[in-house]
Write an enzyme that holds these catalytic residues in place. Structure first.
Site, short mmCIF file in Angstrom:
data_model
loop_
_atom_site.label_atom_id
_atom_site.label_comp_id
_atom_site.label_asym_id
_atom_site.label_seq_id
_atom_site.Cartn_x
_atom_site.Cartn_y
_atom_site.Cartn_z
N LYS A 181 0.83 -1.21 0.00
CA LYS A 181 0.00 0.00 0.00
C LYS A 181 0.87 1.27 0.00
CE LYS A 181 -3.92 -2.16 -0.12
NZ LYS A 181 -3.50 -3.54 -0.32
C1 LIG Z 1 -10.00 -2.46 -1.79
C2 LIG Z 1 -9.41 -3.25 -0.66
N1 LIG Z 1 -10.13 -3.42 0.46
C3 LIG Z 1 -9.66 -4.08 1.51
C4 LIG Z 1 -8.40 -4.63 1.51
C5 LIG Z 1 -7.95 -5.44 2.67
O1 LIG Z 1 -6.81 -5.01 3.30
P1 LIG Z 1 -5.83 -6.02 4.05
O2 LIG Z 1 -5.08 -6.77 3.00
O3 LIG Z 1 -4.95 -5.12 4.85
O4 LIG Z 1 -6.65 -6.91 4.89
C6 LIG Z 1 -7.59 -4.47 0.37
C7 LIG Z 1 -6.28 -4.98 0.29
O5 LIG Z 1 -5.41 -5.42 0.29
C8 LIG Z 1 -8.12 -3.77 -0.75
O6 LIG Z 1 -7.40 -3.61 -1.87
#
Ligand SMILES: Cc1ncc(COP(=O)(O)O)c(C=O)c1O
Length: 365
Positions: A181
């Site tokens: 990110k």
């Molecule tokens: C649009 C979106 N929502 C939620 C997430 C979830 O985040 P995490 O991977 O930190 O759980 C991600 C990503 O990785 C994402 O791209």
């Protein structure tokens, strides 16, 4: 290999991480967590931040805090990372999918209202690949229909809609700090809100529902969704550099645009859009490979890999996959999913790297 994404970590991260390590506060207590929550909330123009262990649980926490559960429906885009829909499913509610806008790839506001039923409780717009959603009509729909708005800003830290940062629109907004990110804490996430009560409820829920004034007294069934002090230390150092990262992402986008302009003018590819009302942070610089292009999107990905360039296909529309399979097809989401490709976008990328990538895309044409 030129990777698609790579964290940019330096001595500032190491210094704060070492400080957290030496303090002995390596779990979810310690000086950096609250600092990170406050500073990230301030960066986005919000009052309260509740740091959590990843972006998926940030979405789940937001939904639970808004009392969304069984028999409820939540509107999400069909084209997003699966976590958006999964978080809804964890609560017992049902995600209801909406097609994408052809011009900027996020949820199409004109197609939301037809999906609203008596069961609908919330909308989760997702700022996809760094481009903000068209928030004004979405805000109007939420207000007219008495729906909560939860922004999924996992992929768009610092992006702006009409000069206002994403994450500042929803009742709650959620971010991920996964390693790819714009800023990272390794794994990590945060929920932002301006509502004190909601922030307190989320704080309670993320710590097993434990009364903050009465240890081991649990008011409700909560979760362990806590972020560690080590993660927050890295996050604080990253946050100091966020504007630099975004500037670099935008420079990378301009270089791709310059290099790929000719293919775009000939209609062979479509460049990553930036609407007049948007500041795109180009989390991942992305293009569409149109049918006029010399080879298929998947062939191009394979060819780039042979040259040492990592790229990614767009997400699949969620309604095509087994847990969410539906009869309907979403035309735009389908088209984007089959033609979209994410290109290397990490902020360490050099001009030479981009020239090389562009030349390899050009070669295939
Ligand atoms: C649009 C979106 N929502 C939620 C997430 C979830 O985040 P995490 O991977 O930190 O759980 C991600 C990503 O990785 C994402 O791209």
């Amino acid at each position: 290999m030129i990777p698609i994404a790579e964290p940019s970590l330096g001595k500032e991260e190491l210094n704060l991480l070492t400080k957290a390590f030496k303090s002995g506060w390596i779990s979810s207590k310690g000086e950096f967590i609250e600092k990170f929550e406050n500073e990230f909330a301030r960066y986005c123009g919000r009052k309260y931040g509740v740091a959590v262990s990843n972006g998926t649980v940030a979405l789940h926490l937001a939904l639970v805090a808004l009392d969304i559960g069984k028999r409820d429906e939540v509107i999400t885009p069909d084209l997003t990372f699966i976590a958006t829909a999964n978080a809804v499913t964890y609560t017992g509610a049902k995600p209801i999918f909406v097609d994408s806008h052809p011009d900027y790839w996020c949820i199409d506001p004109e197609k939301i209202e037809e999906k609203i039923s008596k069961k609908t409780k919330a909308i989760i717009p997702v700022h996809l690949y760094g481009h903000p959603c068209d928030m004004d009509p979405i805000l109007d729909i939420a207000e007219d229909n008495n729906l909560y708005l939860i922004e999924d800003a996992a992929e768009a830290h610092g992006a702006e809609y009409k000069g206002k940062k994403v994450g500042s629109f929803g009742d709650i907004s959620c971010f991920s700090f996964y390693g790819n990110k714009i800023i990272t804490t390794g794994e990590g996430g945060i929920c932002l809100t301006d509502d004190k009560e909601l922030s307190e409820k989320m704080r309670l829920l993320k710590d097993h529902g434990m009364n903050p004034h009465k240890r081991y007294w649990h008011e409700i069934v909560g979760y362990n969704y806590r972020m560690t002090n080590l993660q927050a230390a890295i996050g604080l150092a990253q946050l100091k550099k966020i504007n630099k990262f975004i500037k670099k992402k935008r420079q990378i986008a301009r270089l791709y645009e310059e290099g790929l302009r000719d293919l775009s003018d000939k209609g062979k590819i479509t460049l990553h859009p930036e609407m007049s009302w948007a500041k795109n942070v180009y989390w991942m610089y992305s293009i569409l490979i149109n049918t006029e292009f010399g080879v298929s999107r998947d062939k191009l990905i394979a060819e780039l890999e042979k040259k040492g360039i990592e790229s990614r296909p767009f997400f699949y529309p969620i309604n095509e996959m087994p847990p969410y399979k539906l009869k309907d097809k979403f035309k735009i989401a389908y088209m984007l999913s089959r033609s979209g490709i994410n290109l290397p976008s990490q902020s360490n990328l050099s001009k030479r790297d981009i020239k090389f990538i562009v030349s390899k895309i050009d070669d295939k044409n």
